[in-house]
Design a protein around this motif. Sequence first.
Motif, PDB file in Angstrom:
ATOM      1  N   GLY A  54       0.816  -1.196   0.000  1.00  0.00           N
ATOM      2  CA  GLY A  54       0.000   0.000   0.000  1.00  0.00           C
ATOM      3  C   GLY A  54       0.859   1.259   0.000  1.00  0.00           C
ATOM      4  O   GLY A  54       0.578   2.222  -0.731  1.00  0.00           O
ATOM      5  N   PHE A  55       1.914   1.260   0.772  1.00  0.00           N
ATOM      6  CA  PHE A  55       2.808   2.424   0.780  1.00  0.00           C
ATOM      7  C   PHE A  55       3.594   2.536  -0.531  1.00  0.00           C
ATOM      8  O   PHE A  55       3.886   3.639  -0.990  1.00  0.00           O
ATOM      9  CB  PHE A  55       3.766   2.347   1.977  1.00  0.00           C
ATOM     10  N   VAL A  56       3.912   1.373  -1.139  1.00  0.00           N
ATOM     11  CA  VAL A  56       4.559   1.407  -2.457  1.00  0.00           C
ATOM     12  C   VAL A  56       3.625   2.070  -3.469  1.00  0.00           C
ATOM     13  O   VAL A  56       4.024   2.957  -4.232  1.00  0.00           O
ATOM     14  CB  VAL A  56       4.925  -0.018  -2.927  1.00  0.00           C
ATOM     15  N   GLU A 114      -2.389  -6.572  -5.185  1.00  0.00           N
ATOM     16  CA  GLU A 114      -2.865  -5.502  -6.056  1.00  0.00           C
ATOM     17  C   GLU A 114      -3.965  -4.682  -5.379  1.00  0.00           C
ATOM     18  O   GLU A 114      -4.071  -3.473  -5.617  1.00  0.00           O
ATOM     19  CB  GLU A 114      -3.385  -6.098  -7.372  1.00  0.00           C
ATOM     20  N   PHE A 115      -4.761  -5.319  -4.534  1.00  0.00           N
ATOM     21  CA  PHE A 115      -5.763  -4.585  -3.762  1.00  0.00           C
ATOM     22  C   PHE A 115      -5.094  -3.520  -2.898  1.00  0.00           C
ATOM     23  O   PHE A 115      -5.466  -2.342  -2.938  1.00  0.00           O
ATOM     24  CB  PHE A 115      -6.557  -5.554  -2.892  1.00  0.00           C
ATOM     25  N   THR A 164     -11.382   1.379  -8.123  1.00  0.00           N
ATOM     26  CA  THR A 164     -12.174   0.271  -8.666  1.00  0.00           C
ATOM     27  C   THR A 164     -11.276  -0.908  -9.009  1.00  0.00           C
ATOM     28  O   THR A 164     -11.604  -2.076  -8.738  1.00  0.00           O
ATOM     29  CB  THR A 164     -12.930   0.737  -9.924  1.00  0.00           C
ATOM     30  N   TRP A 165     -10.146  -0.625  -9.627  1.00  0.00           N
ATOM     31  CA  TRP A 165      -9.160  -1.647  -9.972  1.00  0.00           C
ATOM     32  C   TRP A 165      -8.752  -2.435  -8.730  1.00  0.00           C
ATOM     33  O   TRP A 165      -8.747  -3.673  -8.713  1.00  0.00           O
ATOM     34  CB  TRP A 165      -7.960  -0.942 -10.609  1.00  0.00           C
ATOM     35  N   GLY A 166      -8.393  -1.720  -7.666  1.00  0.00           N
ATOM     36  CA  GLY A 166      -7.905  -2.386  -6.467  1.00  0.00           C
ATOM     37  C   GLY A 166      -8.963  -3.215  -5.765  1.00  0.00           C
ATOM     38  O   GLY A 166      -8.717  -4.356  -5.357  1.00  0.00           O
ATOM     39  N   ILE A 167     -10.178  -2.647  -5.606  1.00  0.00           N
ATOM     40  CA  ILE A 167     -11.244  -3.366  -4.910  1.00  0.00           C
ATOM     41  C   ILE A 167     -11.590  -4.671  -5.630  1.00  0.00           C
ATOM     42  O   ILE A 167     -11.753  -5.732  -5.013  1.00  0.00           O
ATOM     43  CB  ILE A 167     -12.491  -2.477  -4.779  1.00  0.00           C
TER      44      ILE A 167
END
Length: 330
Positions: free
Chosen positions: A21-23, A143-144, A284-287
């Motif tokens: 997530g930080f990346v 990826e989420f 949207t991509w991540g979820i």
Amino acid sequence: GFPIWRGANWGQVWLLGLINGFVGAMVGRERTVLPLLGEQEFGLASRGVALSFLVSFGLVKAATNFFAGRLGDLYGRKPILVAGWLVGIPVPFMIMWAPSWDWIIAANVLLGINQGLAWSTTVIMKIDLAGPRRRGLAMGLNEFGGYVAVALSALATGFIAQVYGLRPEPFYLGIAFVAVGLGLSSTFVRETRGHARLEADQVAGRGGEPPRSGSTESDYDVPSTREIFALSTWKHPALSSASQAGLVNNLNDGLAWGLFPLFFAAAGLGVADIGWLVFIYPFTWGILQLWTGTWSDRVGRKRLIAGGMMVQALALAKVDEQWEKRLYLL
């Protein structure tokens, strides 16, 4: 059992998701502001020149992605992850203090290395921990975390830029992202290379014995870098098709990153509004990754990749149609 959720590795899997997530947030803080910065502060009239930061980032990240896995096999996953964060330290400072656009391009070269090493390594480490039956879920979790953070960071920098301006305040977040990501990676992450070697032993029929101390790649019949490149680009149909799909997917992402903020600004939207629009796409991509990753473990990858490419094509065609209508009205 369900190793990611209940097994001994679940804590590390979620920790790696947080770190990724930080990346992702390191990239997200650029998605709203940087294209606008090129036009409004550095006076870049050509959009091709304004997007040069994206070209430098993409080329360097692609090259680093290619070598990140091999480096992780040679030296361990954790050192590569930590190295990725170390390379990212100067990036927010270079953008905040950049006297010319060349500094922005140089900062994005470092950001490309940071993303290639850190993002790729968190993927590899989750796959190491998940095992062969849950690779899709592991990838989906990674990826989420990454793309939801991209979205939230893009939204936050949009609001900060609306209040304080394009520089330097929106990039203060980058300093915090690097500090926390580096601290977590160096302190709490455990090496996972042994899991991959144990799995390789089991697949090879070696009885699943733990890897010998001091074992090297020569013990595991690892193909050379040249062989891997050939397999993934033209020799192996499935691998080459997956590589091509990944290339197209990232080209489309680059389009959204580099051009959409400029188009929205040309339509008269403020930076905060642009931040909301930039937020929607990666969020949207991540979820959806949580769902599609698990689904791919059940139904396979091919149909989901093909379906995703079709949806992307329809979406881009709709964007092009709407933009042509606007140009006609002008």
